[in-house]
Scaffold this active site. Structure first.
Site, mmCIF file in Angstrom:
data_model
loop_
_atom_site.group_PDB
_atom_site.id
_atom_site.type_symbol
_atom_site.label_atom_id
_atom_site.label_comp_id
_atom_site.label_asym_id
_atom_site.label_seq_id
_atom_site.Cartn_x
_atom_site.Cartn_y
_atom_site.Cartn_z
ATOM 1 N N ARG A 94 27.714 21.576 -19.734
ATOM 2 C CA ARG A 94 27.031 20.417 -20.317
ATOM 3 C C ARG A 94 26.416 19.552 -19.222
ATOM 4 N NH1 ARG A 94 28.450 14.903 -21.769
ATOM 5 N NH2 ARG A 94 27.798 14.329 -23.887
ATOM 6 N N GLN B 269 25.729 16.606 -30.779
ATOM 7 C CA GLN B 269 26.028 15.360 -30.069
ATOM 8 C C GLN B 269 25.026 15.013 -28.972
ATOM 9 O OE1 GLN B 269 28.157 14.574 -26.678
ATOM 10 N NE2 GLN B 269 30.061 14.043 -27.739
ATOM 11 N N GLN C 153 30.897 9.263 -19.246
ATOM 12 C CA GLN C 153 30.244 9.107 -17.942
ATOM 13 C C GLN C 153 29.971 7.632 -17.683
ATOM 14 O OE1 GLN C 153 27.046 11.845 -17.527
ATOM 15 N NE2 GLN C 153 26.355 11.063 -15.560
ATOM 16 N N SER D 216 30.992 9.969 -26.097
ATOM 17 C CA SER D 216 30.079 10.946 -25.502
ATOM 18 C C SER D 216 30.878 12.072 -24.831
ATOM 19 C CB SER D 216 29.142 10.238 -24.518
ATOM 20 O OG SER D 216 28.129 11.109 -24.077
ATOM 21 N N LEU D 217 30.796 12.198 -23.513
ATOM 22 C CA LEU D 217 31.594 13.180 -22.780
ATOM 23 C C LEU D 217 33.066 13.126 -23.192
ATOM 24 C CD1 LEU D 217 32.387 15.008 -20.296
ATOM 25 C CD2 LEU D 217 32.554 12.861 -19.021
ATOM 26 N N HIS E 33 21.485 11.380 -25.147
ATOM 27 C CA HIS E 33 21.571 11.144 -26.594
ATOM 28 C C HIS E 33 20.218 10.752 -27.193
ATOM 29 C CE1 HIS E 33 25.870 11.694 -26.501
ATOM 30 N NE2 HIS E 33 25.921 10.894 -25.469
#
Length: 293
Positions: A112, A243, A10, A87-88, A194
């Site tokens: 998500r 995660q 993102q 991440s994503l 996170h």
């Protein structure tokens, strides 16, 4: 020399992303239209001709970046020696490597995004980039601040993003400046990604990940939570669940890949952020960014 695909997260989005694939590659157009059906709205309209504000909504941004990355990887049709995502981007890596189907990957990414948006609204927080300090120094600063603030993204040497409750992030920024940080910059994000504040989203996503059919990928996936290569579907699932509240160890991922003989990296999707981060880890690494064929 081994070659890896890497996938952005993102923040990489841009209006117009993926339009040339849609216009020029019939198989890509089919996947984009399938995505519109799965999501229940025409995400392609926002991706190709929406406003930056529309594209910035988490429920749109995450599937949009995922779609651009995965459809481009499928159009290229090359099997890498390894894959990783920031991440994503880890979801994009898993689909590109065959651990998840396109449809299941998109459903998980959409879930998500919605879960993270809800967590942001329930517990407002923020993130900040700390530049010019050692990782350990930033970790110690976070530990010394009252309230929730943690190291969230180990992006490259000298660049660590922190995340948590707004007041705690502000306090950590002031301490970082006092400790000699070159910059301590609040990021324009809607929540504390996170960090422990994402726990409600993690719980919501856990069941969906557990129920999704994962396969053994065609190549190792270096995962965010431990920067280690994985091929076992059960371990991949466990790491993916962890995660959302764990840090993205991108610096460590790149170092592990380099140590394992990977010297060529192709960033697939919008932007070229990862290309820059990889070069800051190792200036000799061969890196390219692709947003189209």
């Amino acid at each position: 020399m081994k070659h890896a695909y890497v996938f952005p997260g993102q923040g990489a989005q841009a209006v117009g992303m993926g339009k040339d694939l849609y216009d020029n590659v019939p198989a890509a157009r089919e996947l984009f239209e399938k995505a519109n059906e799965i999501l229940g709205f025409r995400i392609t309209d926002i991706m190709f001709s929406g406003t930056p504000e529309e594209l910035k909504q988490t429920r749109v941004t995450q599937p949009a970046v995922f779609l651009h990355s995965v459809i481009l990887a499928k159009a290229l049709g090359i099997e890498p020696d390894a894959a990783a995502g920031h991440s994503l981007g880890e979801f994009s890596a898993l689909v590109a490597a065959g651990a998840l189907s396109f449809e299941d990957g998109l459903r998980l990414v959409s879930k998500r995004a919605l879960a993270m948006q809800a967590a942001c609204e329930a517990q407002p927080g923020g993130m900040a980039a700390i530049l010019g300090l050692e990782d350990r120094t930033v970790e110690e600063i976070c530990a010394s601040v009252d309230g929730v603030v943690v190291a969230a993204n180990y992006n490259c040497p000298g660049q660590l993003v922190i995340s948590g409750a707004a007041e705690a992030v502000d306090a950590a920024c002031e301490k970082a400046k006092a400790a000699g940080a070159r910059r301590a910059l609040r990021l324009p994000v809607g929540g504390a990604f996170h960090s422990p504040l994402m726990e409600p989203a993690r719980q919501e996503l856990e069941r969906a990940i557990e129920e999704a059919p994962f396969q053994t990928p065609v190549c190792p996936i270096y995962q965010n939570v431990d920067a280690e290569p994985h091929t076992d579907p059960a371990q991949i699932k466990a790491n993916l669940i962890a995660q959302l509240t764990a840090p993205v160890r991108w610096t460590q991922i790149v170092r592990a890949m380099l140590a394992d003989g990977i010297g060529e990296f192709t960033e697939l999707g919008p932007g070229n952020v990862l290309q820059g981060l990889i070069r800051k880890v190792d200036a000799e690494a061969q890196v390219e960014s692709k947003s189209t064929l």
